[in-house]
Design an enzyme around this catalytic site. Structure first.
Site, PDB file in Angstrom:
ATOM      1  N   GLU A  12       0.789  -1.233   0.000  1.00  0.00           N
ATOM      2  CA  GLU A  12       0.000   0.000   0.000  1.00  0.00           C
ATOM      3  C   GLU A  12       0.818   1.278   0.000  1.00  0.00           C
ATOM      4  O   GLU A  12       0.275   2.368  -0.193  1.00  0.00           O
ATOM      5  CB  GLU A  12      -1.001   0.012   1.161  1.00  0.00           C
ATOM      6  CG  GLU A  12      -0.419  -0.118   2.531  1.00  0.00           C
ATOM      7  CD  GLU A  12      -0.570  -1.511   3.098  1.00  0.00           C
ATOM      8  OE1 GLU A  12      -0.836  -1.635   4.307  1.00  0.00           O
ATOM      9  OE2 GLU A  12      -0.398  -2.502   2.349  1.00  0.00           O
ATOM     10  N   ASN A  13       2.141   1.176   0.192  1.00  0.00           N
ATOM     11  CA  ASN A  13       2.958   2.384   0.100  1.00  0.00           C
ATOM     12  C   ASN A  13       3.346   2.730  -1.326  1.00  0.00           C
ATOM     13  O   ASN A  13       4.092   3.688  -1.550  1.00  0.00           O
ATOM     14  CB  ASN A  13       4.218   2.243   0.966  1.00  0.00           C
ATOM     15  CG  ASN A  13       5.085   1.066   0.547  1.00  0.00           C
ATOM     16  OD1 ASN A  13       4.589  -0.042   0.350  1.00  0.00           O
ATOM     17  ND2 ASN A  13       6.374   1.282   0.425  1.00  0.00           N
TER      18      ASN A  13
END
Length: 531
Positions: free
Chosen positions: A358-359
């Protein structure tokens, strides 16, 4: 003329007729860019006279940041943080700051230095993580903390930069993040001084959504790899993360960069943030680029026999190897920190998946060799990683658009508690432990398949699978399957849990004794599989 209010024209509709006619008669000399890949008009004709955006030092860049300002600070963990700007702000000693950032660095680096210096009044974040001082100040009533699901935080910032005052999202429905009641600030005696307010909830197409308001800042402090003299920014690796949306949501955006080039030396197609959003650019005079979790592939073993595993390690490996059987060929998967991530090391033959972090990484590769370690390439657990052929890199708001839009097929994550109906609690023990929601609430609200991996009981034997969760929820009725060291359960909404697999050597009665709610036993009950 200045009196008529004209600026350098950007479209023909704004031009007086005479000037339009003159431009049409010009024979424009067209050259090539320094990269030789795109046409470059003669600057004497189409160039615009800008006041320089380049400032000489970080101290100069932050000189007008006053006490009480709201700051948007880019980065994820320690990756892509504007460390020189933070250091300059530390020296300036502006106080009572409201800081919006995914997290707050570590105790002695990044935003942690402002926290230690008592310059921050309120943090708006998604993750506390391992920053003990952050957690301590919050629990002792010294710091206001507004925790927000990571994807919602990214979208609130993106919306702020796009001029959208509010939006609706499924993330947070049925939890403190919609209902209110989360303690933003404690009194010294541990009672709540400030609680979060309830948010508006509306129903669209038979599904509930919570209204979230946009976030903007007086200043945005971001970190980029490269900038040109017009303020166009380019990021490297996973250091894009929150930097791109934050750069667009600041009234004044200050970019700390590793390299500054002349206008025209960057391919326009490679610009991640156009210069229209950026007011100041400063070259970093030094960069530590500290790595929070330096994780490497040590290669094959030396041939020495492996050390015997203790009982806890055996139980952990049993969960990991069973979780690996959840993968199906062609899946896009998001794996939580720890056991879920380790499951990808035991991929069944013939199964190929794409890991989404998710980064801002799709197509996550293995841990790097020692000579491949790069601070600009990390996963959501802050571990160093690599890419693979076909990988894609992007910002945090783009990442959660993938998640929120239902494009991720499978989420595997850990839990503190799971209820009989599939309620999940995994981010806080009020008054004792606060890790923050991170991306878990967004992932479990997306509609993708959710599998929980955890030890069957807590330390001391307390039940973790319960009739009802006693801890604040991450998401109600979101879990599809529970995998523990003892068993595998399927969750059937509105019914009892169904026991479908039991670990080798255990009986159903032993599983019942370790479980805090009633469950049905599948007529096809089998021994727990292992990849």
């Amino acid at each position: 003329s200045p009196e008529a209010g004209y600026r350098t024209p950007v479209c023909s509709a704004a031009l007086p007729i005479g000037i339009m006619f003159s431009l049409r008669q010009l024979s424009v000399r067209v050259g090539r860019s320094p990269l030789g890949r795109y046409p470059l008009a003669a600057p004497s004709i189409f160039g615009r006279g800008f006041a320089s955006k380049i400032v000489s030092s970080a101290d100069e860049a932050v000189k007008d940041i006053d006490s009480g300002s709201t700051l948007l600070v880019g980065g994820f963990g320690l990756c892509g943080i504007p460390e020189n700007l933070i250091s300059a702000l530390r020296k300036k000693e502006a106080g009572a700051l409201t800081v919006v950032s995914n997290n707050c660095g570590v105790d002695d680096f990044g935003l942690g230095v402002l926290l230690n210096n008592r310059q921050i009044k309120r943090m708006i974040s998604s993750y506390v993580g391992e920053n003990k001082e952050f957690e301590r100040q919050y629990l002792q009533g010294e710091l206001e903390v507004e925790l927000t699901p990571q994807g919602t935080l990214a979208e609130r910032i993106r919306a702020g930069g796009a001029g959208i005052p509010a939006f609706y999202v499924a993330t947070g429905v049925g939890t403190w993040f919609a209902d209110g009641g989360f303690t933003i600030k404690y009194n010294a005696d541990g009672s709540a001084a400030i609680n979060s307010e309830p948010r508006e909830v509306r129903t669209f197409s038979s599904r509930d959504y919570v209204m979230e308001q946009a976030i903007t800042g007086d200043f945005a402090l971001v970190k980029a790899w490269k900038a040109d003299t017009k303020g166009n920014l380019m990021f490297r690796g996973t250091a894009n993360n929150f930097n791109a949306p934050m750069a667009k949501a600041g009234r004044v955006t200050i970019a700390e960069v590793e390299e500054i080039v002349e206008a025209g030396e960057m391919d326009p197609s490679e610009v991640h943030v156009p210069g229209i959003y950026v007011q100041r650019v400063v070259k970093a005079h030094s960069l530590e680029k500290r790595i929070e979790r330096r994780t490497v592939d040590s290669g094959s073993s030396s041939g020495e026999p492996s050390k015997p595993k203790n009982e806890a390690a055996v139980r952990r490996e049993r969960i990991i190897r069973r979780a690996a059987l959840e993968f199906q060929d062609g899946m896009y998967c998001n794996l939580g920190i720890g056991i879920p991530t380790m499951a990808s090391n035991h991929m069944p033959p013939g199964i190929h998946i794409e890991l989404q972090s998710e980064n801002g990484l799709l197509g996550m590769g293995p841990y790097p060799k020692e000579d491949q370690v790069d601070a600009d390439f990390i996963n959501a657990g802050k571990e160093t990683v690599t890419t693979i052929p076909g990988s894609a890199l992007f910002s945090s708001d783009e990442s959660f658009a993938m998640i929120r839009g239902g494009h991720v097929d499978l989420t595997i994550l850990g839990a503190l508690q799971v209820s009989r109906t599939g309620d999940l609690a995994n981010w806080v023990i009020p008054g004792k432990m606060v890790k923050g929601p991170g991306g878990a609430i967004d992932l479990t609200s997306s509609g993708s398949r959710v599998v929980v991996t955890m030890e069957h009981v807590a330390k001391g034997g307390a039940h973790k699978i319960l009739e009802d969760c006693t801890l604040p929820l991450t998401r109600p009725q979101c879990v599809d399957r529970i995998i523990t060291d003892m068993a595998v359960f399927d969750v059937h909404k509105g019914k009892k849990l169904e026991l479908v697999e039991v670990a080798s050597g255990l009986t159903v009665d032993e599983v019942k004794a370790a479980t805090g709610c009633a469950f049905d036993v599948s007529p096809n009950l089998k021994e727990m599989g292992q990849a």
